[in-house]
Scaffold this motif. Structure first.
Motif, PDB file in Angstrom:
ATOM      1  N   LEU A   7      18.114  34.969  54.930  1.00  0.00           N
ATOM      2  CA  LEU A   7      19.193  35.459  55.791  1.00  0.00           C
ATOM      3  C   LEU A   7      20.261  36.179  54.978  1.00  0.00           C
ATOM      4  CD1 LEU A   7      19.611  32.462  58.275  1.00  0.00           C
ATOM      5  CD2 LEU A   7      18.608  34.696  58.739  1.00  0.00           C
ATOM      6  N   LEU A   8      20.563  35.651  53.792  1.00  0.00           N
ATOM      7  CA  LEU A   8      21.568  36.300  52.946  1.00  0.00           C
ATOM      8  C   LEU A   8      21.118  37.709  52.572  1.00  0.00           C
ATOM      9  CD1 LEU A   8      24.159  36.184  51.221  1.00  0.00           C
ATOM     10  CD2 LEU A   8      22.755  35.257  49.368  1.00  0.00           C
ATOM     11  N   VAL A   9      19.883  37.832  52.078  1.00  0.00           N
ATOM     12  CA  VAL A   9      19.382  39.153  51.672  1.00  0.00           C
ATOM     13  C   VAL A   9      19.302  40.087  52.877  1.00  0.00           C
ATOM     14  CG1 VAL A   9      17.386  40.361  50.717  1.00  0.00           C
ATOM     15  CG2 VAL A   9      18.141  38.208  49.697  1.00  0.00           C
ATOM     16  N   ALA A  10      18.801  39.562  54.011  1.00  0.00           N
ATOM     17  CA  ALA A  10      18.650  40.408  55.198  1.00  0.00           C
ATOM     18  C   ALA A  10      20.003  40.896  55.705  1.00  0.00           C
ATOM     19  CB  ALA A  10      17.919  39.633  56.291  1.00  0.00           C
ATOM     20  N   LEU A 146      32.315  48.625  48.559  1.00  0.00           N
ATOM     21  CA  LEU A 146      31.413  48.187  47.494  1.00  0.00           C
ATOM     22  C   LEU A 146      31.900  46.903  46.846  1.00  0.00           C
ATOM     23  CD1 LEU A 146      30.631  51.618  45.774  1.00  0.00           C
ATOM     24  CD2 LEU A 146      29.250  50.374  47.439  1.00  0.00           C
ATOM     25  N   PHE A 147      33.199  46.845  46.566  1.00  0.00           N
ATOM     26  CA  PHE A 147      33.747  45.628  45.972  1.00  0.00           C
ATOM     27  C   PHE A 147      33.731  44.454  46.954  1.00  0.00           C
ATOM     28  CE2 PHE A 147      36.042  48.667  43.050  1.00  0.00           C
ATOM     29  CZ  PHE A 147      35.308  48.305  41.932  1.00  0.00           C
ATOM     30  N   GLY A 148      33.713  44.759  48.244  1.00  0.00           N
ATOM     31  CA  GLY A 148      33.714  43.694  49.253  1.00  0.00           C
ATOM     32  C   GLY A 148      32.360  43.067  49.491  1.00  0.00           C
ATOM     33  N   LEU A 149      31.269  43.734  49.016  1.00  0.00           N
ATOM     34  CA  LEU A 149      29.936  43.174  49.242  1.00  0.00           C
ATOM     35  C   LEU A 149      29.748  41.803  48.592  1.00  0.00           C
ATOM     36  CD1 LEU A 149      27.589  46.289  48.992  1.00  0.00           C
ATOM     37  CD2 LEU A 149      28.110  44.914  51.009  1.00  0.00           C
ATOM     38  N   PRO A 150      30.144  41.572  47.312  1.00  0.00           N
ATOM     39  CA  PRO A 150      29.998  40.217  46.757  1.00  0.00           C
ATOM     40  C   PRO A 150      30.790  39.168  47.540  1.00  0.00           C
ATOM     41  CG  PRO A 150      30.383  41.806  45.003  1.00  0.00           C
ATOM     42  CD  PRO A 150      30.624  42.528  46.290  1.00  0.00           C
ATOM     43  N   VAL A 151      31.994  39.549  47.962  1.00  0.00           N
ATOM     44  CA  VAL A 151      32.789  38.603  48.762  1.00  0.00           C
ATOM     45  C   VAL A 151      32.088  38.318  50.085  1.00  0.00           C
ATOM     46  CG1 VAL A 151      35.023  38.221  49.866  1.00  0.00           C
ATOM     47  CG2 VAL A 151      34.909  39.422  47.673  1.00  0.00           C
ATOM     48  N   ALA A 152      31.547  39.396  50.707  1.00  0.00           N
ATOM     49  CA  ALA A 152      30.813  39.201  51.959  1.00  0.00           C
ATOM     50  C   ALA A 152      29.577  38.332  51.733  1.00  0.00           C
ATOM     51  CB  ALA A 152      30.406  40.559  52.536  1.00  0.00           C
ATOM     52  N   GLY A 153      28.891  38.546  50.594  1.00  0.00           N
ATOM     53  CA  GLY A 153      27.726  37.725  50.285  1.00  0.00           C
ATOM     54  C   GLY A 153      28.079  36.260  50.152  1.00  0.00           C
ATOM     55  N   LEU A 154      29.190  35.950  49.467  1.00  0.00           N
ATOM     56  CA  LEU A 154      29.618  34.559  49.313  1.00  0.00           C
ATOM     57  C   LEU A 154      29.969  33.948  50.656  1.00  0.00           C
ATOM     58  CD1 LEU A 154      30.434  32.148  47.567  1.00  0.00           C
ATOM     59  CD2 LEU A 154      32.684  33.215  47.276  1.00  0.00           C
ATOM     60  N   LEU A 155      30.713  34.689  51.480  1.00  0.00           N
ATOM     61  CA  LEU A 155      31.074  34.167  52.798  1.00  0.00           C
ATOM     62  C   LEU A 155      29.841  33.948  53.672  1.00  0.00           C
ATOM     63  CD1 LEU A 155      34.270  36.296  53.570  1.00  0.00           C
ATOM     64  CD2 LEU A 155      34.159  33.915  52.833  1.00  0.00           C
ATOM     65  N   ILE A 156      28.895  34.907  53.614  1.00  0.00           N
ATOM     66  CA  ILE A 156      27.667  34.761  54.396  1.00  0.00           C
ATOM     67  C   ILE A 156      26.885  33.534  53.926  1.00  0.00           C
ATOM     68  CG2 ILE A 156      25.413  35.819  54.858  1.00  0.00           C
ATOM     69  CD1 ILE A 156      26.811  38.534  54.802  1.00  0.00           C
ATOM     70  N   TRP A 157      26.828  33.348  52.600  1.00  0.00           N
ATOM     71  CA  TRP A 157      26.123  32.180  52.041  1.00  0.00           C
ATOM     72  C   TRP A 157      26.727  30.875  52.571  1.00  0.00           C
ATOM     73  CZ3 TRP A 157      21.840  31.464  49.060  1.00  0.00           C
ATOM     74  CH2 TRP A 157      21.680  30.226  48.457  1.00  0.00           C
ATOM     75  N   LEU A 158      28.050  30.792  52.573  1.00  0.00           N
ATOM     76  CA  LEU A 158      28.714  29.581  53.055  1.00  0.00           C
ATOM     77  C   LEU A 158      28.520  29.398  54.555  1.00  0.00           C
ATOM     78  CD1 LEU A 158      32.047  29.823  51.019  1.00  0.00           C
ATOM     79  CD2 LEU A 158      30.060  28.386  50.530  1.00  0.00           C
ATOM     80  N   VAL A 159      28.625  30.492  55.310  1.00  0.00           N
ATOM     81  CA  VAL A 159      28.468  30.394  56.767  1.00  0.00           C
ATOM     82  C   VAL A 159      27.038  29.994  57.126  1.00  0.00           C
ATOM     83  CG1 VAL A 159      28.464  31.743  58.903  1.00  0.00           C
ATOM     84  CG2 VAL A 159      30.345  31.988  57.291  1.00  0.00           C
ATOM     85  N   GLY A 161      24.992  28.336  55.211  1.00  0.00           N
ATOM     86  CA  GLY A 161      24.862  26.936  54.824  1.00  0.00           C
ATOM     87  C   GLY A 161      25.428  26.004  55.883  1.00  0.00           C
ATOM     88  N   ARG A 162      26.550  26.401  56.448  1.00  0.00           N
ATOM     89  CA  ARG A 162      27.132  25.592  57.517  1.00  0.00           C
ATOM     90  C   ARG A 162      26.220  25.594  58.744  1.00  0.00           C
ATOM     91  NH1 ARG A 162      30.017  21.280  58.938  1.00  0.00           N
ATOM     92  NH2 ARG A 162      31.056  21.563  60.957  1.00  0.00           N
ATOM     93  N   GLY A 163      25.640  26.768  59.039  1.00  0.00           N
ATOM     94  CA  GLY A 163      24.756  26.855  60.194  1.00  0.00           C
ATOM     95  C   GLY A 163      23.474  26.066  60.016  1.00  0.00           C
ATOM     96  N   LEU A 164      23.007  25.920  58.757  1.00  0.00           N
ATOM     97  CA  LEU A 164      21.772  25.194  58.484  1.00  0.00           C
ATOM     98  C   LEU A 164      22.007  23.714  58.226  1.00  0.00           C
ATOM     99  CD1 LEU A 164      19.923  27.729  56.149  1.00  0.00           C
ATOM    100  CD2 LEU A 164      19.511  27.300  58.577  1.00  0.00           C
ATOM    101  N   ALA A 165      23.235  23.247  58.390  1.00  0.00           N
ATOM    102  CA  ALA A 165      23.535  21.834  58.117  1.00  0.00           C
ATOM    103  C   ALA A 165      22.706  20.918  59.014  1.00  0.00           C
ATOM    104  CB  ALA A 165      25.026  21.572  58.302  1.00  0.00           C
ATOM    105  N   SER A 166      22.547  21.303  60.277  1.00  0.00           N
ATOM    106  CA  SER A 166      21.757  20.472  61.197  1.00  0.00           C
ATOM    107  C   SER A 166      20.299  20.417  60.771  1.00  0.00           C
ATOM    108  CB  SER A 166      21.867  21.024  62.630  1.00  0.00           C
ATOM    109  OG  SER A 166      23.204  20.982  63.081  1.00  0.00           O
TER     110      SER A 166
END
Length: 445
Positions: A7-10, A146-159, A161-166
């Motif tokens: 999901l992160l890569v996609a 371009l600089f916002g992509l790593p930040v977006a990646g980190l936020l997506i990773w955390l979100v 992860g939260r969605g997959l908690a169940s």
């Protein structure tokens, strides 16, 4: 592949693609708008020059920056004024409007304006400089993306992860379920996407539970119902043997075989009842502090006549060791281990029972000097009705293959481990068997 990583890569790929298309469109639109702005700028410069009163016989050379160049000519083509970076020859087309020309080693955007009195105003601007300025404007708008992509990646990773908690909770609950635990999953407030999976899993567990329950009920009921007719047959066989002895008649060999078969069948039925009685998920265990060493001594005393009849030596070693356990189940475990040792140890053999506490556990170890067991068979002997060599075991001892299954069930009930090894009492011809049951000091219930 990890769902989270997929999901992160996609999502990052999608965001990058959308931003690239949007940036490309924005770049083209920005360049067009920049071109219009620059054109308006040189048009304004031309109008400003047209308003200046210029009446000279020699051309006036004006210092100008590298971005723009201009010429002012009279109606007859005489050069009235120019910038220091403009050539003396006419630049641009004769017709009014925009064109592109090459001079001074650069490409220029030229605007030709016809002023009052027939004067010609020509203002030029370097194409490469205006593109560079436009690129800088566009780059300033693209760089934050371009600089916002790593930040977006980190936020997506955390979100994600939260969605997959169940899903992780569901996986954890399934992973920690014991093999005999068929109770429904108790996932708290599962998301809508997981509901079909939870319901399907619970339905499967329910069907398995019902199937196992039917099997247990049938076996237990069958064993229970068989006890009465077997006991009646045993009584009649004993009465017949007593009657023959009272009349001083020799009992036929078939009567002796019948009595042995009845005893074996009675033992089988009793073992089946014990097996299903101590099933961990259904046995109503009553845990209490028990001195396993003292219990072993009591069981040995009870079973000693069987060892004495075969001339076997039995020894109890170790010391007091307190565990929390169920008294009935532990007595049954010791009885099965000692009966097996007595049954498979030849006459005149030796059996040693050792109980001791060591390194936070209590070890119960029963060793004999019997024929032992091949290493490749030691896992299968815990299966129901499995005997090494079948009914043709070299010891010729009768059995039903349930003793170690009962021991394994009782060990699971107490969260203990059972292991089989070669006995220290054996020899090359009879390596013997050592059965070790390792109990935890505390049983979580």
């Amino acid at each position: 592949m990890s769902i989270r990583l997929f999901l992160l890569v996609a999502l990052l790929s999608t965001i990058t693609l959308v931003n690239f298309i949007a940036a490309l469109h924005g770049y083209r639109a920005s360049m067009e708008e920049a071109q219009r702005l620059f054109d308006r700028q040189i048009t304004g410069t031309a109008l400003l020059l047209a308003a200046l009163p210029i009446d000279r016989t020699a051309p006036l050379v004006v210092e100008e920056n590298d971005l723009q160049a201009f010429q002012v000519r009279s109606a007859d083509g005489q050069l009235l004024m120019r910038s220091d970076n403009a050539p003396t020859t006419p630049i641009g087309d004769v017709q009014e409007g925009f064109s592109e020309q090459n001079f001074s080693g650069f490409r220029w955007r030229v605007y030709n304006h016809s002023a009052a009195g027939g004067r010609s105003i020509r203002v030029a601007e370097r194409v490469d400089l205006r593109f560079r300025l436009a690129d800088e404007v566009v780059l300033q708008s693209v760089m934050p993306i371009l600089f916002g992509l790593p930040v977006a990646g980190l936020l997506i990773w955390l979100v994600i992860g939260r969605g997959l908690a169940s899903l992780r909770q569901l996986a954890s609950e399934l992973r920690h379920k014991r093999a005999e635990d068929l109770t429904p999953l108790t996932l708290a407030a599962p998301p809508e996407e997981l509901l079909p999976l939870v319901r399907s899993t619970n339905a499967l567990l329910e069907r398995l539970q019902a199937s196992f329950e039917r099997e247990r009920r049938f076996s237990a009921d069958a064993a229970h119902e068989l006890r009465t007719p077997i006991a009646a047959i045993q009584v009649h066989a004993d009465n017949l043997a007593n009657l023959l002895r009272a009349n001083d008649a020799a009992a036929p060999e078939s009567l002796r075989q019948l009595q042995e078969s009845i005893s074996r069948m009675a033992h089988l039925v009793e073992q089946m009842l014990n097996l299903f009685r101590v099933t961990p998920e259904h046995y109503p265990a009553r845990f209490e502090p028990i001195d396993l060493h003292r219990m072993a001594r009591e069981v040995i005393t009870e079973l000693y006549p069987a060892f004495a009849r075969r001339g076997q030596e039995i020894e109890l070693q170790g010391h007091a060791a307190i565990i929390r356990g169920d008294r009935f189940a532990l007595v049954l475990l010791l009885q099965n281990l000692l009966n097996n040792a007595c049954k498979y140890t030849p006459e005149g053999g030796r059996v040693v029972v050792d109980v001791k506490q060591q390194e936070g556990v209590v070890l119960l170890r029963v060793q004999d000097s019997g024929p032992g067991m091949p290493a490749e068979e030691r896992e299968r002997v815990f299966e129901r009705f499995y005997r090494v060599g079948g009914d043709r075991h070299e010891s010729r001892a009768p059995g039903c293959g349930l003793g170690l299954s009962i021991v394994h069930h009782i060990a699971e009930l107490h969260q203990a481990r059972v292991s089989l090894d070669t006995s220290s009492l054996g020899c090359q011809q009879s390596p013997g068997l050592a059965v070790s049951v390792i109990f935890p000091l505390q049983v979580s219930k």
